[in-house]
Design an enzyme around this catalytic site. Structure first.
Site, short mmCIF file in Angstrom:
data_model
loop_
_atom_site.label_atom_id
_atom_site.label_comp_id
_atom_site.label_asym_id
_atom_site.label_seq_id
_atom_site.Cartn_x
_atom_site.Cartn_y
_atom_site.Cartn_z
CE1 TYR A 78 -3.35 -2.87 0.19
CE2 TYR A 78 -3.92 -2.05 2.16
CZ TYR A 78 -4.13 -2.82 0.92
OH TYR A 78 -5.19 -3.90 1.11
CE LYS A 85 0.68 -17.98 -2.38
NZ LYS A 85 -0.07 -19.37 -2.34
CG ASP A 123 -2.74 -20.15 -0.69
OD1 ASP A 123 -2.11 -19.93 0.28
OD2 ASP A 123 -2.40 -20.75 -1.71
CG ASP A 147 -7.61 -4.28 3.86
OD1 ASP A 147 -8.41 -4.28 4.42
OD2 ASP A 147 -7.44 -3.40 2.77
CG ASP A 155 -12.77 -6.59 5.69
OD1 ASP A 155 -12.45 -5.88 6.92
OD2 ASP A 155 -12.66 -5.83 4.56
#
Length: 360
Positions: free
Chosen positions: A140, A191, A224, A248, A252
């Site tokens: 970001y 990852k 994942d 992020d 959620d």
């Protein structure tokens, strides 16, 4: 005198923050604390008035405050603006200005709301997760970034995922410290099988755990797999640590386990200050209708009282009031189900306020 800067923002942010302000005043009255409260424009409303999502003087006020209580920002009205002046950029600027590098997002399934989740009750009942998200680095904020036109006429978008060792270390320590005070289990999400930056993340977190927090059980999951396991076995998780983008997304997903974003608070903490805000957005489709759920904002206020001001009893008063109101069947529209009592934003606030001042 505790100094609090309040930034209601846009949409339902204004409504839920107004409820929290009333509760903050009541808590001050109950505990004889004179909170110094200042309110400023932020987000889309600031763009309309000043041309920018957050003014430099507001960032300075945030730095001089003990804590910031924020509502929500954004809406379709401002979606076509240049990227650099959209409401969400104000939020990123505030986080960067205060260097609030660790975002704490609890996801707790209240017994009275275990049927509200889209998952089976036996899967989610008892879920109590804390997501710790790195907030000021990663993709970001990384450079180079942008959209460029190539010689052949195509456009190419570029964003850079970058972390330094120190950025990873400091958020990892926050996560380990929280895990140590809870159930002593930490899951780090990465990852590392594909991304070199995530390989550094995994290696650094493992070293901090081994050298400084050997009493905390540490597991590593690829993002994942973590997303899948969070749905499959949510009660097995205690503290989840992730970088900015993965955090992020995962936070959620954890939020949805509870049945509504309207129930979830968050805290963004760092060396220079702290920002407390509900997880939900500005929900412009329901703004001004007095149907939003104020509980996430109220719980964000409780987190502020606990983490910034060490007012644990006041925080417990708020949390206890919510735990007494919900079993009585009161629900805002987002958590309403047949057989319960539908109430609006302001009425839910009054019910909780009454329980704080006069516990049943």
């Amino acid at each position: 005198m505790p100094k609090i800067l309040i930034l209601p923002g846009d949409g339902i942010g204004i409504e839920v923050t107004n409820v929290s302000i009333e509760i903050l005043k009541a808590v001050g009255q109950k505990y004889k604390i004179d909170f110094d409260i200042e309110i400023e424009d932020f987000g889309g409303i600031s763009i309309d008035t000043y041309g920018v999502p957050i003014r430099d003087e507001v960032i300075e006020k945030a730095k001089n405050a003990d804590a910031v209580l924020l509502g929500a920002v954004g809406g379709p009205k401002w979606d076509k603006l240049e990227y650099d002046i959209r409401p969400e950029r104000g939020l990123l600027a505030l986080r960067k200005g205060l260097d609030t590098y660790a975002n704490l997002r609890p996801a707790v399934v209240y017994s009275a709301l275990s049927d509200a989740s889209t998952l089976k009750k036996e899967i989610v009942e008892g879920v109590d997760i804390m997501v710790v998200r790195e907030l000021t680095g990663g993709i970001y904020f990384g450079n180079p970034r942008g959209i460029e036109r190539l010689p052949n006429g195509e456009e190419r978008g570029v964003n850079t995922l970058v972390y330094t060792t120190s950025e990873i270390e400091r958020v990892a320590r926050i996560a380990f410290q929280i895990a140590r005070k809870r159930r002593k289990r930490l899951t780090s999400i990465d990852k590392a099988n594909i991304l070199e930056t995530m390989e550094l993340w995994k290696k650094t977190v493992a070293r901090i755990g081994r050298d400084e927090y050997p009493d905390v059980e540490l597991e590593h999951l690829y993002v994942d797999n973590a997303a899948m396991q969070l749905i499959r076995r949510p009660k097995s998780f205690d503290v989840l640590l992730a970088d900015n983008m993965f955090g992020d997304i995962i936070s959620d997903e954890a939020a949805q386990l509870t049945g509504s974003l309207g129930m979830l608070p968050s805290a963004s903490i760092g060396e220079k200050g702290a920002i407390y805000e509900p997880v939900h957005g500005s929900a412009p489709d329901i703004a001004g209708k007095d149907i939003a759920n104020p509980i996430a904002s109220i719980l964000s206020l409780a987190m502020m009282l606990r983490y910034t001001f060490n007012l644990n009893m006041a925080a417990e008063d708020i949390e206890g009031a919510i735990n007494r109101v919900l079993p009585k069947g009161y629900r805002t529209a987002d958590i309403y189900e047949e057989g319960t009592i539908k109430v609006g934003c302001s009425q839910m606030g009054r019910l909780i306020l009454d329980e704080i001042m006069n516990p049943s």
